[in-house]
Design an enzyme around this catalytic site. Structure first.
Site, PDB file in Angstrom:
ATOM      1  N   GLN A 179       4.564  -0.667  -1.757  1.00  0.00           N
ATOM      2  CA  GLN A 179       4.558  -0.587  -0.293  1.00  0.00           C
ATOM      3  C   GLN A 179       4.214   0.830   0.160  1.00  0.00           C
ATOM      4  O   GLN A 179       3.418   1.021   1.083  1.00  0.00           O
ATOM      5  CB  GLN A 179       5.920  -0.998   0.261  1.00  0.00           C
ATOM      6  CG  GLN A 179       5.968  -0.986   1.781  1.00  0.00           C
ATOM      7  CD  GLN A 179       5.060  -2.037   2.394  1.00  0.00           C
ATOM      8  OE1 GLN A 179       5.186  -3.216   2.080  1.00  0.00           O
ATOM      9  NE2 GLN A 179       4.135  -1.629   3.262  1.00  0.00           N
TER      10      GLN A 179
ATOM     11  N   ARG B 258       9.525  -8.593  -9.025  1.00  0.00           N
ATOM     12  CA  ARG B 258      10.430  -8.263  -7.911  1.00  0.00           C
ATOM     13  C   ARG B 258      11.826  -8.710  -8.319  1.00  0.00           C
ATOM     14  O   ARG B 258      12.053  -9.902  -8.570  1.00  0.00           O
ATOM     15  CB  ARG B 258       9.994  -8.970  -6.619  1.00  0.00           C
ATOM     16  CG  ARG B 258      11.051  -8.886  -5.530  1.00  0.00           C
ATOM     17  CD  ARG B 258      10.553  -9.315  -4.173  1.00  0.00           C
ATOM     18  NE  ARG B 258       9.653  -8.329  -3.624  1.00  0.00           N
ATOM     19  CZ  ARG B 258       9.285  -8.270  -2.342  1.00  0.00           C
ATOM     20  NH1 ARG B 258       9.761  -9.154  -1.475  1.00  0.00           N
ATOM     21  NH2 ARG B 258       8.459  -7.345  -1.915  1.00  0.00           N
TER      22      ARG B 258
ATOM     23  N   ASP C 168      13.010   0.326   8.495  1.00  0.00           N
ATOM     24  CA  ASP C 168      13.069  -0.888   7.678  1.00  0.00           C
ATOM     25  C   ASP C 168      14.273  -1.695   8.164  1.00  0.00           C
ATOM     26  O   ASP C 168      15.080  -1.201   8.965  1.00  0.00           O
ATOM     27  CB  ASP C 168      13.211  -0.485   6.199  1.00  0.00           C
ATOM     28  CG  ASP C 168      13.058  -1.634   5.225  1.00  0.00           C
ATOM     29  OD1 ASP C 168      12.669  -2.743   5.644  1.00  0.00           O
ATOM     30  OD2 ASP C 168      13.341  -1.422   4.028  1.00  0.00           O
TER      31      ASP C 168
ATOM     32  N   HIS D 271      10.303   0.728  -3.920  1.00  0.00           N
ATOM     33  CA  HIS D 271       9.238  -0.212  -3.526  1.00  0.00           C
ATOM     34  C   HIS D 271       7.906   0.548  -3.529  1.00  0.00           C
ATOM     35  O   HIS D 271       7.289   0.765  -2.490  1.00  0.00           O
ATOM     36  CB  HIS D 271       9.543  -0.776  -2.133  1.00  0.00           C
ATOM     37  CG  HIS D 271       8.779  -2.020  -1.782  1.00  0.00           C
ATOM     38  ND1 HIS D 271       7.877  -2.632  -2.642  1.00  0.00           N
ATOM     39  CD2 HIS D 271       8.759  -2.774  -0.638  1.00  0.00           C
ATOM     40  CE1 HIS D 271       7.368  -3.695  -2.056  1.00  0.00           C
ATOM     41  NE2 HIS D 271       7.878  -3.815  -0.847  1.00  0.00           N
TER      42      HIS D 271
ATOM     43  N   CYS E  89       7.515  -1.784   6.803  1.00  0.00           N
ATOM     44  CA  CYS E  89       6.966  -2.551   5.670  1.00  0.00           C
ATOM     45  C   CYS E  89       6.927  -4.041   5.954  1.00  0.00           C
ATOM     46  O   CYS E  89       6.187  -4.767   5.290  1.00  0.00           O
ATOM     47  CB  CYS E  89       7.767  -2.255   4.411  1.00  0.00           C
ATOM     48  SG  CYS E  89       9.492  -2.769   4.480  1.00  0.00           S
TER      49      CYS E  89
ATOM     50  N   ARG F 102      -1.780  -3.593   1.541  1.00  0.00           N
ATOM     51  CA  ARG F 102      -1.131  -3.969   0.277  1.00  0.00           C
ATOM     52  C   ARG F 102      -2.157  -4.613  -0.656  1.00  0.00           C
ATOM     53  O   ARG F 102      -2.174  -4.345  -1.861  1.00  0.00           O
ATOM     54  CB  ARG F 102       0.017  -4.963   0.546  1.00  0.00           C
ATOM     55  CG  ARG F 102       1.242  -4.379   1.240  1.00  0.00           C
ATOM     56  CD  ARG F 102       2.040  -3.459   0.342  1.00  0.00           C
ATOM     57  NE  ARG F 102       2.498  -4.108  -0.881  1.00  0.00           N
ATOM     58  CZ  ARG F 102       3.605  -4.850  -0.978  1.00  0.00           C
ATOM     59  NH1 ARG F 102       4.392  -5.008   0.066  1.00  0.00           N
ATOM     60  NH2 ARG F 102       3.963  -5.396  -2.131  1.00  0.00           N
TER      61      ARG F 102
HETATM   62  N1  NVA Z   1      14.248  -2.891   2.110  1.00  0.00           N
HETATM   63  C1  NVA Z   1      13.762  -4.245   2.208  1.00  0.00           C
HETATM   64  C2  NVA Z   1      12.271  -4.262   2.042  1.00  0.00           C
HETATM   65  C3  NVA Z   1      11.656  -5.631   2.161  1.00  0.00           C
HETATM   66  C4  NVA Z   1      10.198  -5.627   1.900  1.00  0.00           C
HETATM   67  C5  NVA Z   1      14.429  -5.106   1.149  1.00  0.00           C
HETATM   68  O1  NVA Z   1      14.616  -4.629   0.031  1.00  0.00           O
HETATM   69  O2  NVA Z   1      14.782  -6.239   1.463  1.00  0.00           O
HETATM   70  N1   CP Z   2       6.845  -5.566   2.610  1.00  0.00           N
HETATM   71  C1   CP Z   2       7.037  -6.510   1.671  1.00  0.00           C
HETATM   72  O1   CP Z   2       7.167  -6.221   0.490  1.00  0.00           O
HETATM   73  O2   CP Z   2       7.025  -7.776   2.159  1.00  0.00           O
HETATM   74  P1   CP Z   2       7.458  -9.089   1.385  1.00  0.00           P
HETATM   75  O3   CP Z   2       8.946  -9.030   1.178  1.00  0.00           O
HETATM   76  O4   CP Z   2       7.039 -10.209   2.294  1.00  0.00           O
HETATM   77  O5   CP Z   2       6.742  -9.143   0.066  1.00  0.00           O
END
Ligand code: NVA
Ligand code: CP
Length: 332
Positions: A139, A109, A247, A136, A287, A315
């Site tokens: 997800q 990540r 989101d 992502h 998500c 997930r």
């Molecule tokens: N769009 C959000 C998703 C978090 C799971 C982010 O990138 O923070």
């Molecule tokens: N939806 C998701 O990826 O959650 P986290 O940021 O908690 O991993």
């Protein structure tokens, strides 16, 4: 034990797999989930190690990958920017060369997709995108599996809640064709990935974003207008939708824009009115983490059309199927 370089499959974007591979993955997910719900041990990854690299925070991604790998008999190494040399400017290429000699699969990540791509280009083992600024895919894998679970066939068809039907369709992807997903909010990593999924799996995304936060089809990696339509008002995007999803207004890495985003996104809150113009059986997904009163009302996310908890749980199951596929190929 390590696969040869030419055989490595990475999962860096949703379009890294083909439709028929998704059909296979969703069937495997159903099998793996059903075994898990029935407390059946399934450990095809004994002696395999997953390295997880987090340069951003996580709850779901961390727990689902870590628990999933242990449940399949493997083990996990957890790294963050702060406790590794990534935070002290060791190049992604060098980190990839080293880590991939020691583990069997890597989940990352991070911020820029380009970091993930550079890592993967120098990795001897499969690399999975656990979220970047641009995409992502894990997800959306869970979201689509959840939709198939809910809408793949007659509802409520199982007497045993530990069983996990995919609706009995010959192809789990059949129920997606022609469906409309409404995306309300930021043109972000989730939105980009929905667009890729629509192009591969044959559904349409109706997108409504505030001005200045539109999806860039080049970044999303899709044909302009191919599998999506843009609407000025979120109500128009939601009209007739089979699934409404949103989101956070401010994704990780964009916190400096928080205040201007709060002002720009105020009309992009999924509420009862938006759900009312969608199909009567429309689902709501997010998500997570969610901010009730910002991108969604409490009445919607905690209401009867919301499947966010199944979505989060899935997930675990889809990623177990994904890791099995990347490490062992097709089973059976
Ligand atoms: N769009 C959000 C998703 C978090 C799971 C982010 O990138 O923070
Ligand atoms: N939806 C998701 O990826 O959650 P986290 O940021 O908690 O991993």
């Amino acid at each position: 034990m390590k696969p040869g370089a030419s055989l490595i499959r990475h999962y860096l974007q949703f379009k890294d797999l083909r439709a028929e591979e998704y059909a296979y993955l969703f069937e495997r997910t159903r099998t793996i989930k059903t075994r898990f719900k029935n407390y059946e041990k399934y450990q095809p990854l004994v002696d395999r190690t997953l390295a997880m690299i987090f340069e951003k925070a996580s709850t779901r991604t961390r727990v689902s990958f870590e628990a999933g790998m242990y449940q399949m008999g493997g083990s996990v190494v957890h790294l963050t920017t702060g406790d590794s040399h990534l935070g002290r400017a060791e190049p992604a290429e060098d980190t990839a060369r080293v880590i991939s000699r020691m583990v069997d699969i890597v989940m990352i990540r991070t911020y820029e997709q380009s970091m993930l791509e550079r890592f993967a280009a120098h990795s001897r083992v499969p690399v999975i995108n656990g979220l970047t600024n641009e995409y992502h895919p894990c997800q959306i894998l869970a979201d689509i599996y959840t939709f198939i679970e809910q809408r793949g066939g007659p509802r409520g068809g199982t007497a045993d809640p530990r069983d996990c039907p995919l609706g009995g369709a010959a192809n789990p992807l059949d129920c997606l064709r022609g469906k409309v997903v409404a995306w309300v909010g930021d043109g972000n990593n989730m939105a980009n990935t929905w667009l890729q999924a629509a192009e591969i799996l044959g559904f349409t995304v109706h997108v409504s974003t505030p001005s200045g936060y539109e999806i860039d089809p080049h970044v999303a990696g899709v044909r302009d207008g191919g599998s999506y339509r843009v609407f000025k008002h979120p109500l128009q995007a939601c009209a007739g939708a089979d699934l409404v999803t949103t989101d956070v207004w401010t994704s990780m890495g964009y916190e400096a824009q928080n205040e201007e985003r709060r002002r720009a996104f105020v009309d992009w809150c999924v509420d009862e009115e938006m759900m009312a113009v969608a199909k009567p059986d429309a689902l709501f997904m997010h998500c997570l983490p969610a901010h009730r009163g910002e991108e969604v009302t409490a009445a919607v996310i905690d209401g009867p059309q919301s499947v966010v908890w199944d979505e989060a749980e899935n997930r675990l199951h889809v990623q177990k199927a994904l890791m099995e596929f990347l490490l062992l190929g097709r089973i059976g």
